[in-house]
Structure formats: structure tokens, C-alpha cells
Design a protein around this motif. Structure first.
Motif, PDB file in Angstrom:
ATOM      1  N   THR A  24     -33.122  13.006  20.876  1.00  0.00           N
ATOM      2  CA  THR A  24     -33.330  11.838  21.833  1.00  0.00           C
ATOM      3  C   THR A  24     -32.809  10.745  21.033  1.00  0.00           C
ATOM      4  OG1 THR A  24     -35.355  11.944  20.948  1.00  0.00           O
ATOM      5  CG2 THR A  24     -35.203  12.838  22.984  1.00  0.00           C
ATOM      6  N   ASP A  25     -32.906   9.282  21.622  1.00  0.00           N
ATOM      7  CA  ASP A  25     -32.462   8.320  20.782  1.00  0.00           C
ATOM      8  C   ASP A  25     -33.433   7.987  19.653  1.00  0.00           C
ATOM      9  OD1 ASP A  25     -30.383   7.956  22.552  1.00  0.00           O
ATOM     10  OD2 ASP A  25     -31.479   6.497  23.798  1.00  0.00           O
ATOM     11  N   ASN A  78     -32.508   7.602  15.630  1.00  0.00           N
ATOM     12  CA  ASN A  78     -32.998   6.416  14.788  1.00  0.00           C
ATOM     13  C   ASN A  78     -33.466   6.773  13.704  1.00  0.00           C
ATOM     14  OD1 ASN A  78     -31.544   4.954  16.800  1.00  0.00           O
ATOM     15  ND2 ASN A  78     -33.242   4.446  17.940  1.00  0.00           N
TER      16      ASN A  78
END
Length: 228
Positions: free
Chosen positions: A4-5, A9
Motif C-alpha cells: 500500500t502507499d 512510504n
């Protein structure tokens, strides 16, 4: 587990902080070390040197430093040598130039040529010498064409029919023996339908005798055929 984002990150942040791939995999959970390395390469993150190679290089450097010889000690001062007076050398007399030295030297004689070694030849089964690889000769040019000249006829067959004069209209009956100087052919006009003249046709073609006048066949050896 999917990327996922938020996880991406978090991966970028820990990667920039210098954490190893194993540590990042433990922090994220559900991914392996190889998955972290592959995702970092796909994201284009800056690659870092392997810690294993860095440790190996440091260990090798320590080994080289330990194996290097110790630096040499400082040399002790050596007392300066005492100068010793050297007597002057007597001048050498100049060499006398003789007449033999003035003459130009003759060039050295050339070495005598070495005798050629006999070439080894291979003998074939028939006793002939096989041609070596360096003995190939140039092809012999062909001989000029010869003009065939007919042989002069012998004086013994002057006016007689020779082999070169035969045709279908003259008699071909041979007279004499081949190889004799006077061997020739009849040469008379042929009997129509035959290769010979009338006289020689009587000799070439003989009528058969009646059956009653014929000679009986000779008896078979050993008393005739064997009856089985």
C-alpha cells in the motif's frame, strides 16, 4: 501482503535512514528480505554497499597490515672516512703505430657452405619413390599438334588395292597374310548383293552336301552318354 502507499512510504523512510533489508522486513511484517530489496529496486531507491563486503574488505585490510614487515630502524651515524693520499699515476706511453696496424683489415672469410642433407623419400609398394610435398613440378606444356601424313605405300603393293581404298563396289577378299609387305585385297567388281566377286563368292559360300553324303559325327568319348 500487498504494497500500500503507507507501506511504500514507510519503506522509503527506513531505506533512507540506512536500515538493512532484514530490519525493514521485520518492521513491515508479512514480507521477506528479498521482497524488500526487489521493491526498493523497482522504486529506484539509491543502492547501498553490502555490509558483508565492507566487513570483508576491512578484515582483509587488517590482515594486510598485520602481515606487512615492520618499518626499518633509523640508521646509526657512520663516521666519515679519513682521506688517504693517492699517488699520481704515471702517464701511459702512446701505442706505436706499425705498418701492419695501418693496413686495412681484410674482411673475415665467409663460412664454408654446409653440405645439403639428403632428402628422405618414401618408397611405394612397387619400388617407386613417392613425390614429396615440396617436389611438385610445374605442369608440362602440351606438345604442338601434329599433322598426320599418310605413309608411303610399299613398292610391293604398287597398283594393288590397299585397306584405305576399299568401298562397297569392289571385292574385299584378302590376298596374303596381314603383316606381309604385299598384303592387299582383290579389288575386282563385286557380285551384286555380296561383298566379294563371283570367283571369291564361290570360295566363301559353299553348298552343303546332302544328308546321305555327310560324314557321321565322331563318336563321343567313353562310349557315349551315360544312361541313368
Amino acid at each position: 501482503m500487498a504494497w500500500t502507499d503507507e507501506r511504500i512510504n514507510q519503506l522509503k523512510t527506513m531505506w533512507e535512514q540506512g536500515m538493512t533489508a532484514s530490519q525493514i522486513a521485520e518492521e513491515l511484517g508479512g514480507v521477506s528480505r528479498n521482497a524488500v530489496i526487489g521493491k526498493a529496486h523497482r522504486l529506484g531507491l539509491q543502492s547501498r554497499p553490502s555490509p558483508v563486503k565492507a566487513n570483508d574488505s576491512e578484515a582483509k585490510a587488517e590482515e594486510r597490515r598485520a602481515a606487512a614487515p615492520p618499518p626499518p630502524r633509523a640508521a646509526e651515524p657512520v663516521p666519515a672516512p679519513v682521506p688517504v693520499p693517492v699517488p699520481a699515476a704515471a702517464p701511459r706511453p702512446a701505442p706505436a703505430t706499425t705498418a701492419a696496424a695501418a693496413e686495412p683489415q681484410s674482411p673475415p672469410a665467409e663460412a664454408a657452405p654446409r653440405p645439403a642433407e639428403p632428402a628422405m623419400r618414401s618408397v611405394g609398394p612397387g619400388g617407386f619413390l613417392r613425390q614429396g610435398p615440396g617436389d611438385q613440378q610445374a605442369p608440362i606444356p602440351p606438345a604442338p599438334p601434329r599433322r598426320l601424313v599418310p605413309a608411303k605405300p610399299s613398292a610391293d603393293i604398287a597398283g594393288k588395292t590397299s585397306l584405305l581404298e576399299l568401298n562397297d563396289r569392289i571385292c574385299k577378299w584378302p590376298l596374303g597374310h596381314p603383316g606381309e609387305p604385299d598384303f592387299h585385297f582383290c579389288g575386282v567388281q563385286v557380285n551384286p548383293g555380296f561383298p566379294y566377286c563371283v570367283e571369291h563368292c564361290g570360295q566363301a559360300y559353299q553348298a552343303q552336301l546332302p544328308r546321305r553324303d555327310r560324314r557321321p559325327p565322331p563318336p563321343l568319348p567313353f562310349g557315349g552318354p551315360r544312361v541313368r
